[in-house]
Design a protein around this motif. Structure first.
Motif, PDB file in Angstrom:
ATOM      1  N   MET A 855       0.822  -1.206   0.000  1.00  0.00           N
ATOM      2  CA  MET A 855       0.000   0.000   0.000  1.00  0.00           C
ATOM      3  C   MET A 855       0.862   1.265   0.000  1.00  0.00           C
ATOM      4  SD  MET A 855      -3.176   0.969  -0.042  1.00  0.00           S
ATOM      5  CE  MET A 855      -4.063  -0.481   0.524  1.00  0.00           C
ATOM      6  N   ALA A 856       1.919   1.269   0.809  1.00  0.00           N
ATOM      7  CA  ALA A 856       2.809   2.431   0.836  1.00  0.00           C
ATOM      8  C   ALA A 856       3.532   2.611  -0.490  1.00  0.00           C
ATOM      9  CB  ALA A 856       3.813   2.282   1.972  1.00  0.00           C
ATOM     10  N   SER A 857       3.975   1.522  -1.106  1.00  0.00           N
ATOM     11  CA  SER A 857       4.666   1.625  -2.391  1.00  0.00           C
ATOM     12  C   SER A 857       3.735   2.135  -3.485  1.00  0.00           C
ATOM     13  CB  SER A 857       5.233   0.257  -2.773  1.00  0.00           C
ATOM     14  OG  SER A 857       5.848   0.308  -4.040  1.00  0.00           O
ATOM     15  N   LEU A 858       2.496   1.662  -3.503  1.00  0.00           N
ATOM     16  CA  LEU A 858       1.544   2.132  -4.504  1.00  0.00           C
ATOM     17  C   LEU A 858       1.208   3.610  -4.296  1.00  0.00           C
ATOM     18  CD1 LEU A 858      -0.223   1.316  -6.902  1.00  0.00           C
ATOM     19  CD2 LEU A 858      -2.009   0.679  -5.281  1.00  0.00           C
ATOM     20  N   THR A 859       1.079   4.020  -3.046  1.00  0.00           N
ATOM     21  CA  THR A 859       0.822   5.444  -2.767  1.00  0.00           C
ATOM     22  C   THR A 859       1.968   6.307  -3.243  1.00  0.00           C
ATOM     23  OG1 THR A 859      -0.462   4.803  -0.820  1.00  0.00           O
ATOM     24  CG2 THR A 859       0.249   7.092  -0.963  1.00  0.00           C
ATOM     25  N   GLU A 860       3.182   5.855  -3.013  1.00  0.00           N
ATOM     26  CA  GLU A 860       4.346   6.617  -3.464  1.00  0.00           C
ATOM     27  C   GLU A 860       4.418   6.711  -4.984  1.00  0.00           C
ATOM     28  OE1 GLU A 860       8.496   7.273  -4.681  1.00  0.00           O
ATOM     29  OE2 GLU A 860       7.296   5.454  -4.939  1.00  0.00           O
ATOM     30  N   ALA A 861       3.902   5.681  -5.675  1.00  0.00           N
ATOM     31  CA  ALA A 861       3.965   5.667  -7.137  1.00  0.00           C
ATOM     32  C   ALA A 861       2.926   6.584  -7.774  1.00  0.00           C
ATOM     33  CB  ALA A 861       3.789   4.237  -7.656  1.00  0.00           C
ATOM     34  N   VAL A 862       1.748   6.730  -7.167  1.00  0.00           N
ATOM     35  CA  VAL A 862       0.676   7.516  -7.784  1.00  0.00           C
ATOM     36  C   VAL A 862       0.613   8.935  -7.253  1.00  0.00           C
ATOM     37  CG1 VAL A 862      -0.675   5.430  -8.125  1.00  0.00           C
ATOM     38  CG2 VAL A 862      -1.081   6.816  -6.101  1.00  0.00           C
ATOM     39  N   LEU A 863       1.294   9.231  -6.157  1.00  0.00           N
ATOM     40  CA  LEU A 863       1.156  10.527  -5.509  1.00  0.00           C
ATOM     41  C   LEU A 863       1.803  11.622  -6.335  1.00  0.00           C
ATOM     42  CD1 LEU A 863       0.258  12.052  -2.920  1.00  0.00           C
ATOM     43  CD2 LEU A 863       2.528  11.581  -2.000  1.00  0.00           C
ATOM     44  N   THR A 864       1.056  12.702  -6.586  1.00  0.00           N
ATOM     45  CA  THR A 864       1.590  13.876  -7.272  1.00  0.00           C
ATOM     46  C   THR A 864       1.256  15.175  -6.561  1.00  0.00           C
ATOM     47  OG1 THR A 864      -0.387  13.980  -8.667  1.00  0.00           O
ATOM     48  CG2 THR A 864       1.526  12.797  -9.540  1.00  0.00           C
TER      49      THR A 864
END
Length: 885
Positions: A855-864
């Motif tokens: 979940m943390a990795s996916l958030t880091e990937a989509v966060l702008t």
């Protein structure tokens, strides 16, 4: 094929617009400009009460407009899932197409600023400009039809936004499934339903408001299909309201009354464009203020008046109703201090976090943080704000603009001392008069005490057959040989023939017709100073700022900590006992000098405490063998060794490795410092992070103030480690966000735990440990660093929506976070500390750690729309706390 006329917004700029654009490049520090001091509209940014709403070129007032940011949020993530993040361009400022440092274009719409129209773009333009925008949008649609790849790219971006929304929904499901949170949700379900219904209704009404606005304008050309733009940033809509509620539910298990202020603040953080406007001339948005008061009139609180009793709630109904103006005012102040260093979502979250610290601080550690941020911060802002602005304005004046020194040393000293006269201070506070020229002219630099060029009366003759020229009093011509345009009978050389074209000459233009450079009104009063006077004034400003800061720390902050955090004990004496209280010689000296009332000595155990055996062997050794105070000294020495070793490594890598690699050394330093030591003494680690954060903020304030002697050394030290994000405003946010990302999860974890301790150490012990305490260190120190190092070297496969993020970097992020959580769980089991929740099996713990890391990795990937060093650690803490790792 006939040429189609280009829209007005795409045509070449006029001469006035060129002058405005030229003014933008006037200084490498444009964020030092203030709105009222910028002569050109292109340099102005919107302050409170203003809005870029324009009809026929005239600006209008906005009731709730505070300085916001560009419509298209710049990706704030500097983590290494980008394969090319070490390119030299990443160390440069943002391109001119995205104006930064608080300077906005004339036709740019600031997000978050309230406008009379729900649609941000049409409301900010006049009729002609609106038609041009409509033509441009229609042309863009035609291009999308011609180029299917653009539509595919748009769909990928929408998938990215949908994934970001799905992450928030998944977080809500995790929090709802927590066994300790479920009873709270059942109690506050009416208030939570009100929040969800309110946000859903405002989102549904937004397209209808857009259509109604277009219908009222009666512009058929504006009837365009309503669709979600590809540059839409959902961060201001998703993170401030939802994260505030989710975190409050997890923290407020011991005191459910803290949920009500969080619900009100979530409503306050709803984007301004979603709120219908009634009165544009009001200081605050009346409709938004009324919506924030709905939880006080409908929900669980109205059925249970005892929630506002002094023993249960943190505030009364009247105080809860004032949260909206407090939040709005704080957003204005924070934006004024940081300009474009913070994005919209970050600004909202920071304001909510500061208000929560103000109203919900109970533990001694949070009371100390409250004293540092609120008492110290407000006092410095009020007492030193004007002087720091004067110092910045004085630092922006080039040396050649100062007046040449004339007269005796006594005269110069008197001119320097004249700084303290009432008229001089009043002139600097109020600024120059309206009659002063805004442009650099010869008369504006002249001083009444400088000797004139011609000392006697003279008569002037013009050139020509009977030309006369200036003659001195003694009859000697001032200009020799000027006859019929010749010098001493010789034809002119190295000159240009005079053009017959009339030139615009005057106080605002040069003889060649070029517009003169604009001069800020805050700088012009300093043109009358000499270089020596300017230097002395800088040191006087610096002395006042340093003296004020020391006075605030040792008087205001110290008094607040003594009263609210330490139960009346003197902070300096308490701190000495907190660190050196276990040393025999120190205890002997304190008792011999009869200083026990000033220095609080912790109780010295004569026999081992059997009660501590259930907390593990590490706690037993800490308390009985070394002593709690001695253990804090050992931890401080350990942190100092790690810090010195890390700085040595950074300096040795300075000439051989890139900036991003050197910055990751600081990430690993945080892991080495706090991952093994946080479990040993969590409250001491939280106190240390609070003090270091206050020191960072104070040093960055001194750096931005450009006051001697600390400003230049601090700037020189930070220069090799800044990135493009730090160039966007006056605040260098990289190291501050790194520290905040590590500290916030620990502060939140301690807020959800009960406190123990006796005597002067009451509230400085916690009975349990959990992995959420170190989730920030794991996320920022391990996950972000691994993603950067792996993504840059091996990141070849990008995510579906493109950008700089790579699948290899995200996988490295998830693997590093999983390893960190596993190491934290293993250290907790080896140390024997009791856990907050019931211990799960190894298989269940590994499964939960994998879910949290993914979940943390996916958030880091989509966060702008926010900084990943702040938002991603909070997301990871929410997952870890909800799943009970």
């Amino acid at each position: 094929m006939p040429d189609h006329p280009a829209p007005e917004s795409l045509t070449a700029p006029s001469p006035d617009e060129q002058d405005g654009l030229r003014a933008l490049n006037r200084t490498p520090h444009p964020y030092h400009h203030h709105s009222g001091e910028l002569p050109h509209p292109s340099e102005r940014f919107v302050l409170h009460g203003e809005s870029p709403v324009a009809d026929n070129g005239k600006s209008q007032l906005s009731p709730t407009g505070y300085p916001a940011f560009s419509k298209e949020s710049t990706p704030a993530s500097d983590s290494g899932t980008e394969a090319d993040d070490e390119h030299f361009l990443r160390g440069l400022p943002a391109p001119k197409a995205k104006l930064h440092k608080g300077l906005r274009g004339r036709n740019e719409v600031l997000s978050g600023v309230s406008t009379p129209s729900p649609s941000p773009s049409p409301a900010a333009l006049g009729d002609e400009q609106a038609q041009a925008v409509s033509k441009a949008l229609l042309a863009k649609e035609e291009l999308e039809k011609r180029h299917p790849l653009d539509a595919v790219r748009r769909n990928k971006v929408l998938v990215r936004r949908a994934t970001e929304a799905g992450i928030i929904v998944a977080l809500g499901c995790m929090v709802r499934a927590n066994r300790q949170v479920s009873p709270l949700v059942d109690v506050w379900h009416r208030d939570l339903q009100l929040l969800g219904l309110l946000c859903g209704t405002l989102l549904a009404l937004y397209p209808l408001r857009v259509v109604a606005w277009v219908y009222r304008r009666r512009q058929p050309s504006r009837w365009l299909p309503l669709k979600l733009p590809s540059n839409f940033d959902p961060a201001p809509l998703l993170y401030p309201p939802t994260i505030t509620i989710l975190v409050s539910l997890l923290v407020s298990v011991s005191n459910p009354a803290a949920i009500l202020p969080s619900i009100i603040l979530s409503i306050c953080s709803i984007p301004q464009s979603l709120i219908p406007k009634v009165d544009l001339n009001a200081s605050y948005d009346t409709v938004h203020w009324a919506l924030s008061c709905l939880p006080l009139l409908w929900g669980s609180s109205i059925r249970n008046p005892s929630r506002y009793s002094a023993t249960y709630s943190f505030m009364s109904e009247e105080e809860a109703a004032l949260l909206y103006p407090l939040h709005r005012t704080l957003c204005i102040v924070l934006h004024h201090l940081t300009t474009t260093s913070l994005l919209t979502a970050e600004l909202q979250l920071l304001s909510i976090a500061l208000i929560n610290v103000l109203i919900l601080a109970v533990s001694p550690q949070m009371q100390i943080l409250k004293a540092l941020l609120w008492v110290g911060g407000l006092a410095v802002l009020v007492s030193c704000g004007a002087v720091i602005r004067w110092g910045i304005s004085l630092a922006r004046v080039p040396k050649w603009r100062f007046r040449r020194a004339v007269g005796s040393q006594k005269y110069r000293f008197w001119k320097d001392v004249r700084l303290f006269s009432w008229h001089a201070v009043l002139r600097e506070v109020l600024g120059s008069t309206a009659s002063d020229s805004l442009y650099d002219t010869a008369s504006s630099d002249a001083e009444e005490d400088e000797p004139p060029v011609f000392s006697g009366p003279m008569r002037v003759r013009t050139t020509g057959p009977n030309a006369e020229f200036p003659v001195m009093a003694d009859g000697i011509p001032a200009l020799r040989g000027v006859q019929d345009g010749n010098l001493n009978g010789v034809a002119r050389r190295h000159t240009l023939p005079r053009s017959n074209k009339p030139l615009r000459n005057g106080p605002t233009h040069t003889p060649s017709g070029r517009r003169k450079r604009a001069t800020s009104t805050s700088m012009r009063p300093y043109f009358k100073l000499t270089q020596a006077q300017a230097t002395m004034r800088k040191w006087l400003y610096a002395f006042y700022v340093y003296a004020s800061m020391l006075s605030i720390i040792f008087i205001g902050v110290r008094a607040h900590i003594q009263k609210h955090a330490l139960g009346g004990n003197e902070p300096i004496g308490w701190g000495l006992g907190y660190v050196f209280g276990d040393w025999s010689w120190f205890r002997f000296e304190v008792v011999s000098a009869n200083l026990e009332r000033w220095i609080c000595l912790p109780p010295h155990p004569d026999a081992p405490d059997e009660k501590l055996c259930h907390m593990g062997w590490v706690q037993h050794v800490r308390h009985d063998d070394f002593g709690e105070a001695t253990t804090r000294l050992i931890l401080s020495a350990y942190w100092l060794v790690i810090l010195v070793f890390g700085l040595v490594v950074v300096f040795r890598l300075k000439e051989t490795y890139e900036v991003d690699t050197r910055r990751k050394v600081f990430h690993f330093m945080m892991v080495g410092m706090f991952l093994p030591s946080t479990y040993i003494d969590p409250t001491y680690a939280a106190l240390a992070l609070s003090l270091v954060l206050a020191v960072f903020l104070m040093l960055d304030l001194l750096r931005a103030s450009q006051l001697p002697p600390l400003s230049k050394p601090i700037a020189s030290f930070l220069a090799p480690y800044v990135d493009g994000r730090d160039f966007r405003g006056p605040v260098v946010v990289s190291h501050i966000f790194l520290l905040i990302g590590c500290a916030i999860p620990l502060w939140l974890a301690l807020a959800a735990l009960p406190r123990t301790g006796t005597g002067c150490m009451a509230g400085w012990e916690v009975p349990t440990r959990d992995a959420s305490m170190v989730s920030g260190v794991i996320c920022v120190g391990l996950g972000d660093a691994a993603a950067s190092l792996i993504g840059r070297r091996y990141g070849h496969r990008k995510w579906l929506w493109g950008g700089g993020k790579s699948l290899e970097g995200s996988a490295a992020f998830a693997a590093a976070v999983f390893a960190g959580l596993a190491a934290a769980g293993l250290w907790q089991r080896v140390g024997g500390w009791p856990v907050t929740d019931e211990p799960a099996s190894i298989l269940a713990s590994a499964r939960n750690a994998g879910v949290c890391a993914s979940m943390a990795s996916l958030t880091e990937a989509v966060l702008t729309g926010g900084n990943d060093n702040v938002i991603v650690p909070v997301v990871l803490w929410t997952c870890v706390k909800s799943l009970g790792i």
